[in-house]
Motif scaffolding. Structure first.
Motif, PDB file in Angstrom:
ATOM      1  N   VAL A 180      -2.683   2.362  -8.598  1.00  0.00           N
ATOM      2  CA  VAL A 180      -3.817   1.812  -7.762  1.00  0.00           C
ATOM      3  C   VAL A 180      -4.622   0.889  -7.995  1.00  0.00           C
ATOM      4  O   VAL A 180      -4.899  -0.106  -7.400  1.00  0.00           O
ATOM      5  CB  VAL A 180      -5.293   2.706  -8.097  1.00  0.00           C
ATOM      6  CG1 VAL A 180      -6.091   2.710  -6.672  1.00  0.00           C
ATOM      7  CG2 VAL A 180      -4.016   4.703  -7.109  1.00  0.00           C
ATOM      8  N   TYR A 181      -4.313  -0.014  -9.402  1.00  0.00           N
ATOM      9  CA  TYR A 181      -5.493  -0.893  -9.554  1.00  0.00           C
ATOM     10  C   TYR A 181      -4.997  -1.713  -9.346  1.00  0.00           C
ATOM     11  O   TYR A 181      -4.872  -3.126  -8.976  1.00  0.00           O
ATOM     12  CB  TYR A 181      -5.236  -0.588 -11.542  1.00  0.00           C
ATOM     13  CG  TYR A 181      -6.056  -2.417 -12.073  1.00  0.00           C
ATOM     14  CD1 TYR A 181      -7.713  -1.432 -12.068  1.00  0.00           C
ATOM     15  CD2 TYR A 181      -5.622  -2.984 -12.219  1.00  0.00           C
ATOM     16  CE1 TYR A 181      -8.039  -2.994 -12.765  1.00  0.00           C
ATOM     17  CE2 TYR A 181      -6.125  -4.104 -13.518  1.00  0.00           C
ATOM     18  CZ  TYR A 181      -7.143  -4.001 -12.934  1.00  0.00           C
ATOM     19  OH  TYR A 181      -8.373  -5.256 -14.034  1.00  0.00           O
TER      20      TYR A 181
ATOM     21  N   PRO B 286      -4.119  10.148   1.195  1.00  0.00           N
ATOM     22  CA  PRO B 286      -2.932   9.107   1.638  1.00  0.00           C
ATOM     23  C   PRO B 286      -1.853   9.704   1.357  1.00  0.00           C
ATOM     24  O   PRO B 286      -1.766  10.168  -0.269  1.00  0.00           O
ATOM     25  CB  PRO B 286      -2.980   7.716   1.029  1.00  0.00           C
ATOM     26  CG  PRO B 286      -4.360   7.513   1.507  1.00  0.00           C
ATOM     27  CD  PRO B 286      -4.692   8.781   0.495  1.00  0.00           C
ATOM     28  N   VAL B 287      -0.662   9.515   2.138  1.00  0.00           N
ATOM     29  CA  VAL B 287       0.411  10.099   2.111  1.00  0.00           C
ATOM     30  C   VAL B 287       1.849   8.933   2.108  1.00  0.00           C
ATOM     31  O   VAL B 287       0.993   7.883   3.351  1.00  0.00           O
ATOM     32  CB  VAL B 287       1.096  11.469   2.511  1.00  0.00           C
ATOM     33  CG1 VAL B 287       0.713  12.174   1.983  1.00  0.00           C
ATOM     34  CG2 VAL B 287       1.110  11.169   3.979  1.00  0.00           C
ATOM     35  N   ALA B 288       2.900   8.652   1.622  1.00  0.00           N
ATOM     36  CA  ALA B 288       3.542   7.167   1.736  1.00  0.00           C
ATOM     37  C   ALA B 288       4.297   8.023   3.778  1.00  0.00           C
ATOM     38  O   ALA B 288       4.210   9.143   4.019  1.00  0.00           O
ATOM     39  CB  ALA B 288       4.860   7.573   0.831  1.00  0.00           C
ATOM     40  N   SER B 289       4.610   6.660   4.050  1.00  0.00           N
ATOM     41  CA  SER B 289       5.180   6.619   5.059  1.00  0.00           C
ATOM     42  C   SER B 289       5.733   5.752   5.523  1.00  0.00           C
ATOM     43  O   SER B 289       6.044   4.739   5.285  1.00  0.00           O
ATOM     44  CB  SER B 289       3.846   6.294   6.421  1.00  0.00           C
ATOM     45  OG  SER B 289       4.629   6.353   8.092  1.00  0.00           O
ATOM     46  N   ALA B 290       7.440   6.078   5.995  1.00  0.00           N
ATOM     47  CA  ALA B 290       8.470   5.574   6.524  1.00  0.00           C
ATOM     48  C   ALA B 290       8.321   3.915   7.418  1.00  0.00           C
ATOM     49  O   ALA B 290       8.211   2.664   7.368  1.00  0.00           O
ATOM     50  CB  ALA B 290       9.584   5.794   7.209  1.00  0.00           C
ATOM     51  N   ALA B 291       7.255   4.401   8.273  1.00  0.00           N
ATOM     52  CA  ALA B 291       6.765   3.554   9.032  1.00  0.00           C
ATOM     53  C   ALA B 291       5.899   1.822   8.210  1.00  0.00           C
ATOM     54  O   ALA B 291       6.059   0.942   8.760  1.00  0.00           O
ATOM     55  CB  ALA B 291       6.023   3.691   9.964  1.00  0.00           C
ATOM     56  N   TRP B 292       5.348   2.612   7.336  1.00  0.00           N
ATOM     57  CA  TRP B 292       4.757   1.152   6.505  1.00  0.00           C
ATOM     58  C   TRP B 292       5.369   0.480   5.546  1.00  0.00           C
ATOM     59  O   TRP B 292       4.982  -0.511   5.406  1.00  0.00           O
ATOM     60  CB  TRP B 292       3.425   1.857   5.830  1.00  0.00           C
ATOM     61  CG  TRP B 292       2.542   2.639   6.164  1.00  0.00           C
ATOM     62  CD1 TRP B 292       2.543   2.636   6.818  1.00  0.00           C
ATOM     63  CD2 TRP B 292       1.514   3.166   5.842  1.00  0.00           C
ATOM     64  NE1 TRP B 292       1.632   2.921   8.045  1.00  0.00           N
ATOM     65  CE2 TRP B 292       0.111   3.930   6.860  1.00  0.00           C
ATOM     66  CE3 TRP B 292       1.148   3.010   4.037  1.00  0.00           C
ATOM     67  CZ2 TRP B 292      -0.512   4.737   6.606  1.00  0.00           C
ATOM     68  CZ3 TRP B 292      -0.283   3.441   4.408  1.00  0.00           C
ATOM     69  CH2 TRP B 292      -0.784   4.385   6.025  1.00  0.00           C
TER      70      TRP B 292
ATOM     71  N   LEU C  33       0.738  -1.041  -0.061  1.00  0.00           N
ATOM     72  CA  LEU C  33       0.276   0.026  -0.627  1.00  0.00           C
ATOM     73  C   LEU C  33       0.802   0.938  -0.104  1.00  0.00           C
ATOM     74  O   LEU C  33       0.602   2.252  -0.677  1.00  0.00           O
ATOM     75  CB  LEU C  33      -0.827   0.187   1.071  1.00  0.00           C
ATOM     76  CG  LEU C  33      -2.036   1.012   1.273  1.00  0.00           C
ATOM     77  CD1 LEU C  33      -2.780   1.901   0.634  1.00  0.00           C
ATOM     78  CD2 LEU C  33      -2.681   0.900   3.165  1.00  0.00           C
ATOM     79  N   ASN C  34       1.806   1.568   0.588  1.00  0.00           N
ATOM     80  CA  ASN C  34       3.032   2.053   1.143  1.00  0.00           C
ATOM     81  C   ASN C  34       2.840   2.486  -0.548  1.00  0.00           C
ATOM     82  O   ASN C  34       3.456   3.716  -1.203  1.00  0.00           O
ATOM     83  CB  ASN C  34       4.112   1.918   1.523  1.00  0.00           C
ATOM     84  CG  ASN C  34       4.772   3.524   2.388  1.00  0.00           C
ATOM     85  OD1 ASN C  34       3.921   4.046   2.572  1.00  0.00           O
ATOM     86  ND2 ASN C  34       6.065   3.354   2.586  1.00  0.00           N
ATOM     87  N   LYS C  35       3.859   1.950  -1.002  1.00  0.00           N
ATOM     88  CA  LYS C  35       3.985   1.880  -2.276  1.00  0.00           C
ATOM     89  C   LYS C  35       3.644   2.538  -3.920  1.00  0.00           C
ATOM     90  O   LYS C  35       3.461   3.396  -4.252  1.00  0.00           O
ATOM     91  CB  LYS C  35       4.972   0.417  -2.938  1.00  0.00           C
ATOM     92  CG  LYS C  35       6.501   0.633  -1.785  1.00  0.00           C
ATOM     93  CD  LYS C  35       6.970  -1.099  -3.234  1.00  0.00           C
ATOM     94  CE  LYS C  35       8.515  -0.658  -1.883  1.00  0.00           C
ATOM     95  NZ  LYS C  35       9.193  -2.337  -2.950  1.00  0.00           N
ATOM     96  N   ALA C  36       2.227   1.875  -3.332  1.00  0.00           N
ATOM     97  CA  ALA C  36       0.766   2.486  -4.208  1.00  0.00           C
ATOM     98  C   ALA C  36       0.856   4.011  -4.254  1.00  0.00           C
ATOM     99  O   ALA C  36       0.176   4.940  -4.803  1.00  0.00           O
ATOM    100  CB  ALA C  36      -0.394   1.377  -4.115  1.00  0.00           C
ATOM    101  N   VAL C  37       0.950   4.511  -2.712  1.00  0.00           N
ATOM    102  CA  VAL C  37       0.440   5.572  -2.585  1.00  0.00           C
ATOM    103  C   VAL C  37       1.620   6.432  -2.819  1.00  0.00           C
ATOM    104  O   VAL C  37       1.399   7.465  -3.371  1.00  0.00           O
ATOM    105  CB  VAL C  37       0.317   5.912  -1.328  1.00  0.00           C
ATOM    106  CG1 VAL C  37       0.794   7.337  -0.308  1.00  0.00           C
ATOM    107  CG2 VAL C  37      -0.856   4.855  -0.085  1.00  0.00           C
ATOM    108  N   ALA C  38       2.782   5.916  -2.533  1.00  0.00           N
ATOM    109  CA  ALA C  38       3.860   6.903  -3.143  1.00  0.00           C
ATOM    110  C   ALA C  38       4.029   7.141  -4.871  1.00  0.00           C
ATOM    111  O   ALA C  38       3.967   8.026  -5.405  1.00  0.00           O
ATOM    112  CB  ALA C  38       5.361   5.598  -2.978  1.00  0.00           C
ATOM    113  N   ALA C  39       3.280   6.052  -5.172  1.00  0.00           N
ATOM    114  CA  ALA C  39       3.813   6.330  -7.170  1.00  0.00           C
ATOM    115  C   ALA C  39       2.262   7.006  -7.452  1.00  0.00           C
ATOM    116  O   ALA C  39       2.458   7.483  -8.565  1.00  0.00           O
ATOM    117  CB  ALA C  39       3.634   4.360  -7.101  1.00  0.00           C
TER     118      ALA C  39
END
Length: 587
Positions: free
Chosen positions: A332-333, A412-418, A309-315
């Motif tokens: 997203v897809y 959503p925004v990417a998080s290092a914790a994820w 999810l984190n990578k999808a958010v960042a991308a």
């Protein structure tokens, strides 16, 4: 004015996106000519120019009879009259307004500031001019956009009306043809959203003013393109398809079948939420936040889906910042389709029945966050279904009161914790094993009810440990009875078929009592021969006298890696042949 408009694009004050259209901008403005702004139409802004007639003169000023010095201009009739009286003092003057109207593009060129009270210095003008972004079609880049820029810079103290111009593609039919009534390929968005029969499409043709021959031609085209009419696709599917098609090109060849495919995909989203409702109790409360501590408490598959999810958010965010909408929809897809629905939801099914309460809560918490953030990520592209599904997720009463709609929820925004690189690497290995096992099962015609034991050998202790930790996940996704990580092929029981995952990992399916060893040996012999030939051909090329001097180093390294892989594959095939010969003897 044109030179100034060119300069703001060159120095970056105004950004034209995609940048390929900057050439169009300069070609138009660097070759600009005088512009006749009057039009003989029944509608439009009437030109504020008045012709002065003196006593004893007629009002026939059109054409060669007019005198240029008799024209006066004013914002109002009274202002023009004052100008005329000053020009002809002591004389009685009569004013006649020019019947022409301003060119549409002249009037619309004033849009950025005239709509906010200009020339008065209104609060709206102070707050909202200049704007940030203009989105329009590339076909009116010069006719509208350039004129807005020139007029704003001239009348608004050199300010550009917006910082960026994003030019969307033009929609064509599935064959790349421009939409035309005579071709019958004009697609009404409402017909895509609501659906329409072929007879309904034919009826729409008859409502226009086409010649009967054109109607017949158009009806034929509709029958070829839409033999069963246009299926109901819904607003979200059409919106998602149009955005997914936008690859910063000049044209979109709109295929209704692809739009309908996204309509079917909406069902998958609904089923994912339906599954969540079945596995999340009504009183379920997710963690208030998902920081490093909460992520660490999740089971491995939960940590993996949060990382995906984190990578999808960042991308997605990165692509949207670049107006690369096709890439954002792809990210997203892929998250929803391949990570959440195809893998995680299947993996969590055996975990929600675990006797360990911590495991059950962890996997449920991961599911809730994966769905909640996933819906928020998808919302700009599919606003209606995401709102509906988001409302169904259980949540704290105070959270719902503070944010009653997904439209008001934070994006959503990417998080290092994820981030979980180790979990992703391990799951990548496990999924690759599952794919090989599925291929083997399909190859041998095994049904889902035929659950077999699986043994996995790995070349490294780390990979072996990863398989041991993820044995339940592999068994779940591959319909296997059990999955066991073993040290080497010698520990694999006789009667197994081998599936080569990579040069360092192989999976064995127990086939004793299910498959015919003789037939399997024939397949392996052929595979061994084919692989041997590949290996020999590669070495023959590598042994050529000119190979070291003529072949680039990167290609040489690739050949070495391939040779090593082929050698490893041959050894594995030999092991499989030995295993089936042993099985044949035992039987």
């Amino acid at each position: 004015m044109a030179a100034d408009a060119c300069q703001v694009v060159r120095d970056g004050t105004l950004e034209v996106l995609p940048r390929q259209f900057e050439g169009n901008w300069f070609r138009w403005l660097e070759n600009i000519r005088d512009w006749c702004i009057s039009r003989q139409l029944w509608w439009g802004h009437r030109i504020p120019a008045y012709y002065v007639t003196l006593p004893g003169e007629t009002e026939d000023y059109i054409g060669t009879n007019e005198t240029i010095s008799r024209w006066v201009v004013g914002r109002t009739y009274d202002a023009a009259l004052a100008e005329a009286q000053a020009r002809f003092p002591g004389q009685e003057v009569t004013l006649t307004q020019d019947p022409d109207v301003l060119d549409t593009w002249f009037s619309s060129g004033l849009f950025p500031f005239s709509t906010m009270g200009w020339p008065n210095q209104t609060p709206d003008l102070a707050d909202f001019f200049p704007g940030a972004l203009l989105e329009t079609g590339h076909d009116i880049l010069f006719f509208w956009v350039a004129r807005m820029v020139m007029m704003s810079m001239t009348l608004m103290d050199g300010k550009v009306p917006f910082k960026q111009v994003y030019l969307h593609a033009m929609v064509r039919d599935a064959h790349g043809r421009k939409m035309s009534k005579s071709l019958g390929n004009v697609i009404d968005p409402l017909q895509v959203i609501e659906g329409i029969t072929l007879e309904g499409l034919h009826a729409e043709l008859k409502k226009g003013n086409l010649d009967p021959k054109e109607v017949e031609k158009a009806a034929k085209g509709q029958k070829e393109d839409f033999p069963n009419g246009i299926p109901e696709c819904g607003t979200d599917a059409l919106r998602f398809a149009l955005v997914a098609y936008t690859t910063q090109a000049r044209d979109i060849n709109l295929d209704i079948q692809r739009v309908h495919g996204y309509r079917t995909w909406c069902n998958k989203l609904y089923n994912a939420i339906r599954f969540a409702m079945m596995n999340l109790p009504k009183d379920f409360l997710p963690s208030a936040q998902l920081g490093a501590e909460e992520v660490a408490a999740l089971p491995m598959c939960g940590q993996w889906i949060v990382s995906r999810l984190n990578k999808a958010v960042a991308a997605t965010n990165e692509a949207m910042d670049k107006y690369d909408f096709a890439t954002s929809t792809t990210a997203v897809y892929a998250y929803w389709q391949y990570d959440l629905c195809d893998v995680f939801i299947e993996l969590m099914k055996p975990l929600v029945t675990s006797a360990d309460a911590a495991v059950v809560y962890g996997v449920r918490n991961a599911l809730w966050w994966a769905l909640d953030a996933g819906l928020r990520l998808l919302h700009p592209f599919m606003p209606f279904i995401t709102e509906e599904l988001w409302q169904r997720l259980p949540r704290r009463a105070e959270d719902l009161a503070a944010v009653p709609s997904i439209m008001l929820a934070a994006y959503p925004v990417a998080s290092a914790a994820w981030a979980g690189e180790q979990q992703e690497q391990e799951m990548e290995l496990l999924v690759s094993i599952v794919k090989c096992l599925r291929q083997q099962r399909a190859k041998y015609g095994l049904t889902p009810k035929q659950k077999t034991a699986v043994y996995v050998t790995c070349a490294t202790p780390a990979a072996t440990a990863a398989v041991a930790r993820g044995a339940l996940y592999v068994a779940t996704l591959s319909s296997s009875e059990s999955v066991e990580a073993v040290a080497d092929a010698a520990a694999v029981p006789a009667g197994c078929a081998v599936s080569i995952v990579s040069e360092e990992c192989s999976a064995y399916i127990m086939l004793k009592g299910i498959m015919d060893p003789a037939a399997e040996l024939a397949k392996l012999d052929k595979r061994f021969g084919d692989t041997t030939k590949q290996h020999q051909d590669l070495h023959k090329r590598m042994d050529m006298a000119t190979y070291q001097t003529n072949v680039p180093e990167n290609v040489q390294q690739a050949d070495k890696d391939k040779a090593t892989k082929l050698q490893s594959e041959l050894a594995t095939i030999e092991e499989a042949i030995a295993a089936f010969k042993k099985l044949q003897v035992e039987q």
